[in-house]
Enzyme design. Sequence first.
Site, PDB file in Angstrom:
ATOM      1  N   GLU A 185      46.006  42.038  51.872  1.00 52.75           N
ATOM      2  CA  GLU A 185      44.973  42.565  50.972  1.00 52.75           C
ATOM      3  C   GLU A 185      43.649  42.883  51.648  1.00 52.75           C
ATOM      4  O   GLU A 185      43.010  43.888  51.320  1.00 52.75           O
ATOM      5  CB  GLU A 185      44.731  41.594  49.812  1.00 52.75           C
TER       6      GLU A 185
ATOM      7  N   GLU B  78      53.218  36.672  46.719  1.00 60.05           N
ATOM      8  CA  GLU B  78      52.654  35.836  45.642  1.00 60.05           C
ATOM      9  C   GLU B  78      53.696  35.513  44.565  1.00 60.05           C
ATOM     10  O   GLU B  78      53.763  34.390  44.073  1.00 60.05           O
ATOM     11  CB  GLU B  78      51.434  36.549  45.031  1.00 60.05           C
TER      12      GLU B  78
HETATM   13  N1  CO8 Z   1      52.419  50.162  46.086  1.00 59.80           N
HETATM   14  C1  CO8 Z   1      52.867  51.364  45.743  1.00 59.80           C
HETATM   15  N2  CO8 Z   1      53.820  52.027  46.411  1.00 59.80           N
HETATM   16  C2  CO8 Z   1      54.353  51.412  47.486  1.00 59.80           C
HETATM   17  C3  CO8 Z   1      53.950  50.139  47.901  1.00 59.80           C
HETATM   18  C4  CO8 Z   1      52.941  49.493  47.139  1.00 59.80           C
HETATM   19  N3  CO8 Z   1      52.510  48.263  47.428  1.00 59.80           N
HETATM   20  N4  CO8 Z   1      54.637  49.811  49.002  1.00 59.80           N
HETATM   21  C5  CO8 Z   1      55.467  50.832  49.257  1.00 59.80           C
HETATM   22  N5  CO8 Z   1      55.297  51.803  48.361  1.00 59.80           N
HETATM   23  C6  CO8 Z   1      55.991  53.097  48.269  1.00 59.80           C
HETATM   24  C7  CO8 Z   1      55.461  54.078  49.307  1.00 59.80           C
HETATM   25  O1  CO8 Z   1      54.287  54.701  48.820  1.00 59.80           O
HETATM   26  C8  CO8 Z   1      56.606  55.031  49.434  1.00 59.80           C
HETATM   27  O2  CO8 Z   1      56.627  55.893  48.335  1.00 59.80           O
HETATM   28  P1  CO8 Z   1      56.868  57.479  48.583  1.00 59.80           P
HETATM   29  O3  CO8 Z   1      58.241  57.567  49.164  1.00 59.80           O
HETATM   30  O4  CO8 Z   1      56.752  58.053  47.209  1.00 59.80           O
HETATM   31  O5  CO8 Z   1      55.826  57.921  49.521  1.00 59.80           O
HETATM   32  C9  CO8 Z   1      57.824  54.121  49.286  1.00 59.80           C
HETATM   33  O6  CO8 Z   1      57.344  52.934  48.635  1.00 59.80           O
HETATM   34  C10 CO8 Z   1      58.431  53.714  50.607  1.00 59.80           C
HETATM   35  O7  CO8 Z   1      57.406  53.154  51.407  1.00 59.80           O
HETATM   36  P2  CO8 Z   1      57.109  53.594  52.911  1.00 59.80           P
HETATM   37  O8  CO8 Z   1      57.493  55.022  53.117  1.00 59.80           O
HETATM   38  O9  CO8 Z   1      55.726  53.203  53.245  1.00 59.80           O
HETATM   39  O10 CO8 Z   1      58.169  52.677  53.665  1.00 59.80           O
HETATM   40  P3  CO8 Z   1      58.052  52.127  55.150  1.00 59.80           P
HETATM   41  O11 CO8 Z   1      59.374  51.546  55.467  1.00 59.80           O
HETATM   42  O12 CO8 Z   1      57.520  53.173  56.064  1.00 59.80           O
HETATM   43  O13 CO8 Z   1      56.965  50.952  55.092  1.00 59.80           O
HETATM   44  C11 CO8 Z   1      55.922  49.016  54.141  1.00 59.80           C
HETATM   45  C12 CO8 Z   1      57.226  49.798  54.326  1.00 59.80           C
HETATM   46  C13 CO8 Z   1      55.465  48.447  55.492  1.00 59.80           C
HETATM   47  C14 CO8 Z   1      56.216  47.868  53.196  1.00 59.80           C
HETATM   48  C15 CO8 Z   1      54.832  49.959  53.575  1.00 59.80           C
HETATM   49  O14 CO8 Z   1      55.357  50.626  52.451  1.00 59.80           O
HETATM   50  C16 CO8 Z   1      53.595  49.227  53.145  1.00 59.80           C
HETATM   51  O15 CO8 Z   1      52.786  48.844  53.979  1.00 59.80           O
HETATM   52  N6  CO8 Z   1      53.429  49.055  51.834  1.00 59.80           N
HETATM   53  C17 CO8 Z   1      52.246  48.410  51.283  1.00 59.80           C
HETATM   54  C18 CO8 Z   1      52.308  46.924  51.501  1.00 59.80           C
HETATM   55  C19 CO8 Z   1      51.067  46.266  50.984  1.00 59.80           C
HETATM   56  O16 CO8 Z   1      49.977  46.466  51.490  1.00 59.80           O
HETATM   57  N7  CO8 Z   1      51.226  45.441  49.952  1.00 59.80           N
HETATM   58  C20 CO8 Z   1      50.124  44.704  49.355  1.00 59.80           C
HETATM   59  C21 CO8 Z   1      49.534  45.488  48.253  1.00 59.80           C
HETATM   60  S1  CO8 Z   1      48.071  44.715  47.642  1.00 59.80           S
HETATM   61  C22 CO8 Z   1      48.644  43.519  46.621  1.00 59.80           C
HETATM   62  O17 CO8 Z   1      49.808  43.301  46.474  1.00 59.80           O
HETATM   63  C23 CO8 Z   1      47.602  42.732  45.907  1.00 59.80           C
HETATM   64  C24 CO8 Z   1      48.197  41.806  44.859  1.00 59.80           C
HETATM   65  C25 CO8 Z   1      47.140  41.305  43.945  1.00 59.80           C
HETATM   66  C26 CO8 Z   1      46.638  42.383  43.060  1.00 59.80           C
HETATM   67  C27 CO8 Z   1      45.517  41.925  42.260  1.00 59.80           C
HETATM   68  C28 CO8 Z   1      44.912  43.075  41.503  1.00 59.80           C
HETATM   69  C29 CO8 Z   1      43.559  42.860  41.061  1.00 59.80           C
END
Ligand code: CO8
Length: 285
Positions: A132, A112
């Site tokens: 999402e 976004e």
């Molecule tokens: N939020 C918080 N922490 C995150 C996020 C996130 N979106 N993405 C990654 N992290 C953190 C992980 O928790 C992890 O932290 P820790 O080492 O402390 O456990 C660190 O980053 C590294 O991540 P991974 O270990 O998961 O790394 P991988 O290489 O295994 O995976 C991915 C990478 C595929 C990107 C995976 O981290 C993932 O799926 N992340 C979430 C992606 C996601 O779903 N994003 C969308 C979120 S929803 C959103 O953005 C809505 C926007 C509108 C909001 C409106 C509000 C009302």
Amino acid sequence: MAEFILYEQIDKVGIITINRERALNALNSQVLDELDATLDAVNVDEVRCLILTGAGEKSFVAGADIGEMSTLSKQEGEAFGKKGNDVFLKIEKFPIPVIAAVNGFALGGGCEIAMSCDIRICSDNAMFGQPEVGLGITPGFGGTQRLARLVGAGMAKQMIFTARNIKADEAYRIGLVNAVYPQAELLDAAKKMAETIVRQAPIAVRNCKKAINEGTQVSIDEGVAIEEKLFGDCFESEDQREGMGNFLKKKDDLPMISLPLLQGYCSKLETSTGDAEQSLGLKLV
Ligand code: CO8
């Protein structure tokens, strides 16, 4: 001093880096507040183009912070959506062009924020998506609106309903990004594009951004009226006088050739006088 945002100015180009690498540059409230403040502090009289990127080689922005969102009430959810939307609208309406250099994951809020920029280029390891619905929410930082406008409603619905992430080549194919570069070359490519933009007439570039942004939201009649106004605004400006003056001066500086000489030359080459004039950089006298 911002904790999660880096800002660097190189000549007339500003580079904003979201720097929360340990959470893959996920957007929490603090990141959004700092980004907002950084944008406010950009001196747009000096800086003529911005680049937005993420720290590290893995992620541009992996979305809004899921930990922070997980406990929000309805009202808090709406307020968080508005906080993100306000910043992203500020980027979209920023007076100078903003290039997103998408250096890895651009998921949810990451996709976004990239879409709120004027131009998107990405690294070959980039991944885009609106995951999402898999988390039980809708996109909340403009994803339903901007994705549909950028790639069409059908493709946007497919991506959003299925929560499927797409790779850089597919993002390029559907027009979500303008170009894909090897990771190591991405930032240089963004800088090069920004440098080309800052060499153009600044008022004209700003007016073009405004005309495209505002014109694409209205009917064609209203759109061309917006363009007329902004086109007119450029006249009597220093940019216009200098830009057109330089062009005319260049014409004056061209070597001169007489018509009979040019015609003789053209008949040998079987080309038109107009083409020869242009390709040889000659001025007919
Ligand atoms: N939020 C918080 N922490 C995150 C996020 C996130 N979106 N993405 C990654 N992290 C953190 C992980 O928790 C992890 O932290 P820790 O080492 O402390 O456990 C660190 O980053 C590294 O991540 P991974 O270990 O998961 O790394 P991988 O290489 O295994 O995976 C991915 C990478 C595929 C990107 C995976 O981290 C993932 O799926 N992340 C979430 C992606 C996601 O779903 N994003 C969308 C979120 S929803 C959103 O953005 C809505 C926007 C509108 C909001 C409106 C509000 C009302």
